[in-house]
Design a protein around this motif. Structure first.
Motif: not given
Length: 251
Positions: A1-6
């Motif tokens: 799953m791609n992280k859009v906010i880290e």
């Protein structure tokens, strides 16, 4: 799953008052992440840092893979076009009609759009929030719930990848709150957005959140689904739950 906010080890203070202290949080692509916390816990500060409206003292904030603190002013403005910010007070221009309010971000940020293309975009977002009939009205003629919907529509007109909702149900009656919660979920499905929803309203959290993160003492003590978080034995969680679902019913 791609992280859009880290967000990693975020720290922010105003003078001697530490608001965020070692706060870390990830938001997955296509996820509604609810950030819960009492008033003054740093929730709104958090999303202002994400949008580049405030600068963190320490820590890392990556949005769509870009380290926000490293961006030039031009790069930050380009990133903000991919972020929809729904302000608590809707932030509509009182001197403009609904149509003019919605046109404003397009005219300001998108070049070479024809009148027909602008009208089509305005009609599309107004229809998506169920207020096409309000297109020629002034903000003063709208109810609180309608203003909230128009504010959301104005962010959607730029087709953002991320939505930041600041207290979306604050000051609204219970029926309108339910409608706004439904709208937040519809926006996620129709516009494929990822969202952070700042609230202290547990009904909003339960209805809209894929996951919850609870902000206590400057960092995220608890994360998980609604049921996972509120099964935790920590008395602060029970007090927060009881305040929303028991104390408010007594009023």
């Amino acid at each position: 799953m791609n992280k859009v906010i880290e967000i990693a080890h975020l720290y922010k203070a105003f003078g001697d008052r530490e608001v965020l202290e070692d706060a870390s949080l990830d938001v997955d692509e296509g996820e509604n992440m609810v950030v819960l916390g009492k008033s003054g816990s740093g929730k709104s500060v958090l999303i202002k840092i994400i949008a580049g409206l405030l600068t963190a003292d320490k820590g890392s904030v990556k949005v769509l893979g870009r380290e926000v603190t490293h961006l030039t002013k031009k790069e930050l403005n380009e990133l903000r076009l991919k972020i929809g910010f729904s302000f608590q007070n809707s932030a509509l221009y009182d001197s403009m009609t609904v149509q003019e309010n919605l046109e404003f971000p397009l005219v300001r940020n998108v070049r070479n759009m024809t009148r027909a293309e602008i009208d089509k975009a305005v009609h599309k977002v107004l229809d998506s929030v169920g207020l096409l009939q309000a297109i020629h009205q002034m903000p003063s003629e709208l109810s609180g719930g309608q203003k909230k919907r128009i504010g959301i529509a104005r962010t959607l007109i730029m087709n953002p990848k991320i939505m930041l909702y600041d207290e979306p149900t604050a000051g609204l009656d219970p029926i309108t709150c339910i409608e706004i919660n439904q709208l937040i979920n519809e926006v996620k499905e129709s516009y494929n957005t990822s969202s952070i929803i700042i609230t202290h309203d547990l009904t909003c959290a339960k209805d809209t959140g894929d996951r919850l993160a609870v902000l206590f003492d400057g960092n995220f003590k608890f994360q998980g689904t609604f049921d996972e978080v509120f099964k935790h034995p920590d008395p602060r969680i029970k007090n927060f739950h009881d305040y929303n679902f028991i104390e408010n019913k007594k009023r």
